[in-house]
Design a protein around this motif. Structure first.
Motif, PDB file in Angstrom:
ATOM      1  N   SER A  81       0.823  -1.216   0.000  1.00  0.00           N
ATOM      2  CA  SER A  81       0.000   0.000   0.000  1.00  0.00           C
ATOM      3  C   SER A  81       0.857   1.267   0.000  1.00  0.00           C
ATOM      4  O   SER A  81       0.514   2.259  -0.643  1.00  0.00           O
ATOM      5  N   GLN A  82       2.000   1.235   0.703  1.00  0.00           N
ATOM      6  CA  GLN A  82       2.845   2.436   0.727  1.00  0.00           C
ATOM      7  C   GLN A  82       3.484   2.678  -0.638  1.00  0.00           C
ATOM      8  O   GLN A  82       3.609   3.812  -1.096  1.00  0.00           O
ATOM      9  N   TYR A  83       3.881   1.597  -1.267  1.00  0.00           N
ATOM     10  CA  TYR A  83       4.471   1.710  -2.608  1.00  0.00           C
ATOM     11  C   TYR A  83       3.430   2.293  -3.562  1.00  0.00           C
ATOM     12  O   TYR A  83       3.718   3.193  -4.356  1.00  0.00           O
ATOM     13  N   LEU A  84       2.200   1.795  -3.442  1.00  0.00           N
ATOM     14  CA  LEU A  84       1.138   2.271  -4.326  1.00  0.00           C
ATOM     15  C   LEU A  84       0.783   3.735  -4.055  1.00  0.00           C
ATOM     16  O   LEU A  84       0.384   4.455  -4.975  1.00  0.00           O
ATOM     17  N   ASP A  85       0.967   4.166  -2.821  1.00  0.00           N
ATOM     18  CA  ASP A  85       0.710   5.577  -2.491  1.00  0.00           C
ATOM     19  C   ASP A  85       1.518   6.521  -3.377  1.00  0.00           C
ATOM     20  O   ASP A  85       1.052   7.612  -3.720  1.00  0.00           O
ATOM     21  N   THR A  86       2.737   6.107  -3.732  1.00  0.00           N
ATOM     22  CA  THR A  86       3.575   6.996  -4.559  1.00  0.00           C
ATOM     23  C   THR A  86       2.935   7.221  -5.930  1.00  0.00           C
ATOM     24  O   THR A  86       3.231   8.204  -6.599  1.00  0.00           O
ATOM     25  N   ARG A  87       2.067   6.301  -6.352  1.00  0.00           N
ATOM     26  CA  ARG A  87       1.368   6.468  -7.639  1.00  0.00           C
ATOM     27  C   ARG A  87       0.062   7.248  -7.452  1.00  0.00           C
ATOM     28  O   ARG A  87      -0.608   7.581  -8.422  1.00  0.00           O
ATOM     29  N   LYS A  88      -0.288   7.483  -6.171  1.00  0.00           N
ATOM     30  CA  LYS A  88      -1.527   8.200  -5.881  1.00  0.00           C
ATOM     31  C   LYS A  88      -1.211   9.674  -5.622  1.00  0.00           C
ATOM     32  O   LYS A  88      -1.920  10.561  -6.049  1.00  0.00           O
ATOM     33  N   PHE A  89      -0.113   9.908  -4.901  1.00  0.00           N
ATOM     34  CA  PHE A  89       0.200  11.268  -4.455  1.00  0.00           C
ATOM     35  C   PHE A  89       1.311  11.873  -5.309  1.00  0.00           C
ATOM     36  O   PHE A  89       2.491  11.764  -4.998  1.00  0.00           O
TER      37      PHE A  89
END
Ligand code: 4AD
Ligand code: MG
Length: 458
Positions: free
Chosen positions: A412-420
């Motif tokens: 989820s943290q890795y995916l956050d970089t694609r969200k923010f």
């Protein structure tokens, strides 16, 4: 102990000629006649030995009989003009044996096979071959840090203990403090009781952490040990190897390819300039024509070939490969060697690999079949760099992860970089030992590491 490094004397002999000096070292060879003795002394600071000459009439014969090979000594003497081909000779006046060496010392001969030396990794740094390997290894590390530092990258330290298998190849070593006989009904229960409360292992790549750092720091690199429980018993696979992994924000695949080529050339140039003696030694004894090979590489552009075209070249080669070539297959060493050693005869980037044989994080190309990934292949070795633009689109990335049955919540943290504030970004991993092999001609990865770890060998 106050003394002068042998390298310092040999590099600037004019400063020492006619003067007294104190040196320390290990006896590499020891020869004797009735009246004179010759000792080749090495202290690890220089590939070349200091030739010690002793006039036996000056010493009590019983004591000075000979210096034993492998013994460590401190010597006081005069630096004088050499009567032979040495830079200088060292006329012994006084000495002290620091550590004697009995005759079962395994390095009695001047030349030993590499296979034999692999059985005594604790002693092989006392040979010329390994002194040269570790000198170049050191210079290469220095050059790598220098390159990134000068170009505005930040050196970050990623954790070695991790919960995620970056490459998704299932080659992670597991890390546990559970007793060997712990018995649980399910995997979940077992790992819940473990040190971290979940399954943990040693990193196979620092990339995922590196990406997250680059999403704030812009340009970063890691340089650390990576671990892979690969069962491939080859001359280029180690279970513990060092990897350099730069990650660059606002860089697309062509940008990172340019950086990779510039980087490889820069660190090669640094080794050639800073290690002339070692490189001459490798050129003469390990890979004939090595220096010319590297100079040619520096003077020309690396090649670039599409994976799809590489497959056609291999198919038309007329070669009988052990592993059949067809679109969608991973390139085997034999294929890589044909491309670099016979067809292109220089380093080449193979670009746009089929998505199915590559990791989840790579940017998906418009064709829906391939990814913006490249491997750098070099003559004699094959792959030394794995590189890609990363998939920056949240939905596409999730789709690729789901296809591989990856547990999204763990990322989820890795995916956050694609969200923010996601940005196009790219990076690569250079296998440090493979690079060292390429610049030295060392043909087995076991000879590029101090204590190599390979399957069945610790
Ligand atoms: O191609 P690889 O698996 O790529 C990665 O790990 C990416 N995450 C890198 C990145 O984009 N940041 O490994 C990178 C390089 C290979 O090209 C090879 O040189 C080396 O690491 N390598 C090994 N070297 C020695 N022993 C092994 N078992 C190796 N496996 C990979
Ligand atoms: Mg790879």
């Amino acid at each position: 102990m106050k003394h002068t490094d042998i390298a310092v004397i040999l590099r600037q002999p004019e400063k020492f000629l006619g003067k007294e000096a104190t040196v320390c070292g290990w006896v590499r060879t020891s020869r004797n006649s009735k009246t004179v003795g010759f000792v080749e002394l090495n202290d690890g600071t220089s590939l070349n030995n200091l030739q010690v000459v002793l006039d036996k009439s000056l010493f009590d014969d019983n004591k000075i009989g000979y210096f034993k090979v492998g013994a460590s000594v401190k010597m006081v003497g005069d630096v004088v003009k050499s009567e032979g081909n040495n830079v200088v000779d060292f006329r012994l006046k006084k000495y002290e044996i620091l550590g004697d060496c009995p005759s079962d010392y395994p390095l009695q001969k001047k030349h030993h096979t590499l296979e034999f030396l692999r059985t005594i990794p604790h002693l092989r740094p006392r040979t010329k071959y390994f002194e040269a390997v570790f000198a170049v290894r050191d210079q290469l590390s220095y050059a790598i840090h220098e390159y990134f530092h000068k170009n505005g990258y930040k050196y970050v330290h990623a954790p070695i203990i991790t919960g995620s298998d970056c490459e998704g190849a299932g080659e992670m070593f597991r890390l546990t403090t559970q007793p060997w006989n712990a018995s649980y009904k399910t995997e979940e229960e077992y790992f819940k009781d473990d040190f971290f409360g979940k399954k943990a292992g040693l990193t196979v790549s620092a990339q995922l952490e590196g990406e997250m750092a680059a999403m704030g720091l812009g340009k970063i690199y890691t340089f650390g040990p990576t671990f892979r429980a690969e069962h491939s018993n080859t001359t280029r696979h180690a279970a513990e190897f060092w990897q350099i992994e730069p990650e660059v924000a606002f860089a697309e695949i062509d940008d990172i390819i340019e950086i990779a080529e510039d980087f490889i050339k820069s660190i090669t140039r640094s080794v050639l300039a800073a290690c002339p003696e070692e490189m001459k030694y490798f050129d003469q004894w390990v890979e004939k024509g090595l220096i010319e090979k590297l100079e040619k590489m520096l003077a020309s552009d690396f090649g670039k070939v599409d994976y799809t075209d590489a497959i056609e070249i291999l198919k038309k080669s007329g070669k009988e490969f052990k592993y059949k070539v067809e679109w969608g297959c991973d390139l085997q060493t034999e294929h890589e060697k044909y491309l670099t050693d016979e067809y292109f005869k220089k380093p080449i980037f193979v670009v746009n690999y089929p998505a199915d044989i590559k990791a989840f994080y790579m940017k998906q190309n418009k064709d829906g079949k391939t990814v913006a990934a490249t491997d750098l292949l070099v003559p004699g070795i094959g792959e030394i760099i794995g590189c890609s633009e990363r998939e920056a689109d949240y939905d596409k990335l999730v789709k690729a992860m789901k296809k591989r049955n990856m547990p999204l919540e763990a990322y989820s943290q890795y995916l956050d970089t694609r969200k923010f504030g996601s940005v196009p970004h790219s990076g690569f991993g250079l296998g440090f030992e493979r690079m060292l092999m390429y610049v030295t001609g060392v043909s087995n990865i076991r000879d590029a590491l101090l204590f190599p770890r390979t399957v069945g060998n610790l």
